[in-house]
Design a protein around this motif. Structure first.
Motif, PDB file in Angstrom:
ATOM      1  N   PRO A  25      65.955  -9.597 -25.253  1.00  0.00           N
ATOM      2  CA  PRO A  25      65.038 -10.066 -24.201  1.00  0.00           C
ATOM      3  C   PRO A  25      65.092  -9.175 -22.956  1.00  0.00           C
ATOM      4  O   PRO A  25      66.148  -8.656 -22.594  1.00  0.00           O
ATOM      5  CB  PRO A  25      65.538 -11.468 -23.885  1.00  0.00           C
ATOM      6  N   ILE A  26      63.928  -9.011 -22.329  1.00  0.00           N
ATOM      7  CA  ILE A  26      63.812  -8.227 -21.102  1.00  0.00           C
ATOM      8  C   ILE A  26      63.360  -9.155 -19.983  1.00  0.00           C
ATOM      9  O   ILE A  26      62.421  -9.929 -20.155  1.00  0.00           O
ATOM     10  CB  ILE A  26      62.789  -7.086 -21.260  1.00  0.00           C
ATOM     11  N   THR A  27      64.028  -9.066 -18.840  1.00  0.00           N
ATOM     12  CA  THR A  27      63.635  -9.819 -17.654  1.00  0.00           C
ATOM     13  C   THR A  27      63.156  -8.820 -16.604  1.00  0.00           C
ATOM     14  O   THR A  27      63.935  -7.982 -16.145  1.00  0.00           O
ATOM     15  CB  THR A  27      64.828 -10.623 -17.091  1.00  0.00           C
ATOM     16  N   PRO A  28      61.870  -8.873 -16.243  1.00  0.00           N
ATOM     17  CA  PRO A  28      61.372  -7.955 -15.211  1.00  0.00           C
ATOM     18  C   PRO A  28      61.817  -8.409 -13.824  1.00  0.00           C
ATOM     19  O   PRO A  28      61.917  -9.601 -13.553  1.00  0.00           O
ATOM     20  CB  PRO A  28      59.857  -8.054 -15.362  1.00  0.00           C
ATOM     21  N   ARG A  29      62.092  -7.452 -12.957  1.00  0.00           N
ATOM     22  CA  ARG A  29      62.484  -7.741 -11.579  1.00  0.00           C
ATOM     23  C   ARG A  29      61.623  -6.914 -10.657  1.00  0.00           C
ATOM     24  O   ARG A  29      61.653  -5.690 -10.691  1.00  0.00           O
ATOM     25  CB  ARG A  29      63.966  -7.370 -11.390  1.00  0.00           C
ATOM     26  N   GLY A  30      60.808  -7.589  -9.844  1.00  0.00           N
ATOM     27  CA  GLY A  30      59.962  -6.893  -8.875  1.00  0.00           C
ATOM     28  C   GLY A  30      60.776  -6.570  -7.646  1.00  0.00           C
ATOM     29  O   GLY A  30      61.611  -5.678  -7.631  1.00  0.00           O
ATOM     30  N   SER A  31      60.583  -7.337  -6.598  1.00  0.00           N
ATOM     31  CA  SER A  31      61.398  -7.186  -5.402  1.00  0.00           C
ATOM     32  C   SER A  31      61.552  -8.571  -4.796  1.00  0.00           C
ATOM     33  O   SER A  31      60.850  -9.500  -5.146  1.00  0.00           O
ATOM     34  CB  SER A  31      60.741  -6.227  -4.408  1.00  0.00           C
ATOM     35  N   GLY A  32      62.495  -8.705  -3.908  1.00  0.00           N
ATOM     36  CA  GLY A  32      62.753  -9.993  -3.278  1.00  0.00           C
ATOM     37  C   GLY A  32      64.237 -10.191  -3.085  1.00  0.00           C
ATOM     38  O   GLY A  32      65.047  -9.310  -3.340  1.00  0.00           O
TER      39      GLY A  32
END
Length: 88
Positions: A13-20
């Motif tokens: 599984p891949i979890t995307p991380r934008g910003s925050g």
């Protein structure tokens, strides 16, 4: 991206991380998963005012996006006002 190809083949599984801030823990990967950070992908690719949509990379900070949309709206308004004055 090579990593996504491998993860798909291996059913990882891949979890995307934008910003925050990640205070809510929403971008924590499942056990054995991969977190991919997209903070460097932070460009606005297109703002289409007429059709009311934008194409934005996943790392763009929302407030920065909102500021740029407001700038585009002001410029469009200024052009419109100048056109009206010339026509009068």
């Amino acid at each position: 991206m090579e990593i996504t190809k491998i993860a798909n083949e291996e059913n990882i599984p891949i979890t995307p991380r934008g910003s925050g801030s990640n205070l809510s823990g929403c971008s924590i990967s499942k056990k054995g998963g991969i977190a991919i950070c997209f903070t460097m992908m932070n460009k606005i690719l297109e703002i289409n005012k007429e059709n009311r949509y934008a194409i934005v990379e996943p790392g763009k900070v929302l407030k920065e996006f909102q500021n740029e949309v407001e700038t585009v709206e002001r410029k469009v308004g200024e052009i419109s006002d100048a056109t009206k004055r010339r026509a009068a």
